[in-house]
Structure formats: structure tokens, C-alpha cells
Motif scaffolding. Structure first.
Motif, short mmCIF file in Angstrom:
data_model
loop_
_atom_site.label_atom_id
_atom_site.label_comp_id
_atom_site.label_asym_id
_atom_site.label_seq_id
_atom_site.Cartn_x
_atom_site.Cartn_y
_atom_site.Cartn_z
N LYS A 8 0.98 -1.07 0.17
CA LYS A 8 -0.08 0.09 0.22
C LYS A 8 0.92 1.29 0.08
CE LYS A 8 -0.85 -0.22 4.90
NZ LYS A 8 -1.75 -0.10 5.90
N GLY A 13 -4.55 7.29 -3.82
CA GLY A 13 -5.28 6.23 -4.35
C GLY A 13 -5.64 6.20 -5.86
N LYS A 16 -11.58 6.54 -9.21
CA LYS A 16 -12.78 5.53 -9.63
C LYS A 16 -12.79 5.04 -11.00
CE LYS A 16 -15.65 6.51 -5.55
NZ LYS A 16 -16.72 6.94 -4.96
N MET A 19 -10.11 2.35 -11.89
CA MET A 19 -10.09 1.20 -11.04
C MET A 19 -10.20 -0.14 -11.82
SD MET A 19 -9.48 0.42 -7.88
CE MET A 19 -9.66 1.77 -6.71
N GLU A 20 -11.26 -0.09 -12.70
CA GLU A 20 -11.37 -1.49 -13.54
C GLU A 20 -10.73 -1.56 -14.65
OE1 GLU A 20 -13.85 -3.96 -12.45
OE2 GLU A 20 -13.75 -2.75 -10.65
N LYS A 56 -5.53 -7.87 -6.78
CA LYS A 56 -6.48 -6.93 -6.85
C LYS A 56 -6.39 -5.51 -5.99
CE LYS A 56 -8.29 -9.24 -2.49
NZ LYS A 56 -9.63 -9.75 -1.92
N LYS A 58 -7.65 -2.00 -4.19
CA LYS A 58 -8.72 -0.91 -3.29
C LYS A 58 -8.20 0.20 -3.01
CE LYS A 58 -8.96 -3.32 1.08
NZ LYS A 58 -9.46 -4.04 1.86
N ASN A 59 -8.76 1.30 -2.80
CA ASN A 59 -8.18 2.47 -2.20
C ASN A 59 -8.61 2.47 -0.78
OD1 ASN A 59 -7.55 3.83 -4.34
ND2 ASN A 59 -9.54 4.57 -4.79
N ILE A 60 -7.69 2.86 0.12
CA ILE A 60 -7.86 2.76 1.40
C ILE A 60 -7.44 4.16 2.32
CG2 ILE A 60 -7.11 0.27 1.75
CD1 ILE A 60 -4.45 1.28 2.69
N ALA A 68 -3.69 3.58 -2.49
CA ALA A 68 -3.93 2.52 -3.31
C ALA A 68 -3.21 1.19 -2.22
CB ALA A 68 -3.37 2.11 -4.63
N CYS A 69 -4.21 0.02 -2.26
CA CYS A 69 -3.74 -0.97 -1.59
C CYS A 69 -3.84 -2.05 -2.51
CB CYS A 69 -4.63 -1.37 -0.48
SG CYS A 69 -3.93 -2.89 0.61
#
Length: 81
Positions: A8, A13, A16, A19-20, A56, A58-60, A68-69
Motif C-alpha cells: 500500500k 489512491g 474510481k 479502477m476497473e 486486486k 482497492k483504495n484505503i 492504493a492497496c
């Protein structure tokens, strides 16, 4: 029964709308002269196809800030097989 690696940062991050797409081939947010968009795609291919793993993102938000993580999961090998 998995090996899990978590990486991380605190760089804000992944937006959105990206992200995909970040694991897609040739996806980059950089200028064409600075990046090919193959790094995360190749990492995904190696992890999935050669190690039967998964990656994978995800944002944390934690005590170090927002970022980002990335989580990489590898199945462990059974000694009996």
C-alpha cells in the motif's frame, strides 16, 4: 491456506474511473512517451497464469493517509501433491 502480500501507499489512491481498467493491457495515465501500460497487465498475467494467484486493488485510508492497496494472493502448495 494462502500466501498474501499487501502493498500500500499514501499517494491518494486510484481514481474510481480507472479502477476497473488498471490491469488492462496498454492502459496508462501517462503520456505515450512515458509509459506503455503493460506493467500491471504483465504482473497480473504472471500471477494468474504461472502461480494460480490473484491480484486486486482497492483504495484505503489509514493512519498514513489515503492511497492504493494492492493485494496479491498465492495458493500454498500442498506437500502431499
Amino acid at each position: 491456506n494462502n500466501i498474501v502480500i499487501t502493498i500500500k501507499d499514501n499517494a491518494g489512491g486510484v481514481p474510481k474511473e480507472f479502477m476497473e481498467k488498471i490491469f488492462d493491457p496498454y492502459f496508462t495515465t501517462k503520456h505515450q512517451s512515458q509509459g506503455t501500460g503493460l506493467g500491471l497487465y504483465m504482473s497480473t498475467q504472471i500471477i494468474q497464469n504461472h502461480f494460480n494467484g490473484n491480484i486486486k486493488v482497492k483504495n484505503i485510508k489509514d493512519e498514513y493517509g489515503q492511497g492504493a492497496c494492492f493485494t496479491i494472493i498465492f495458493p500454498t502448495m500442498n506437500k502431499d501433491t
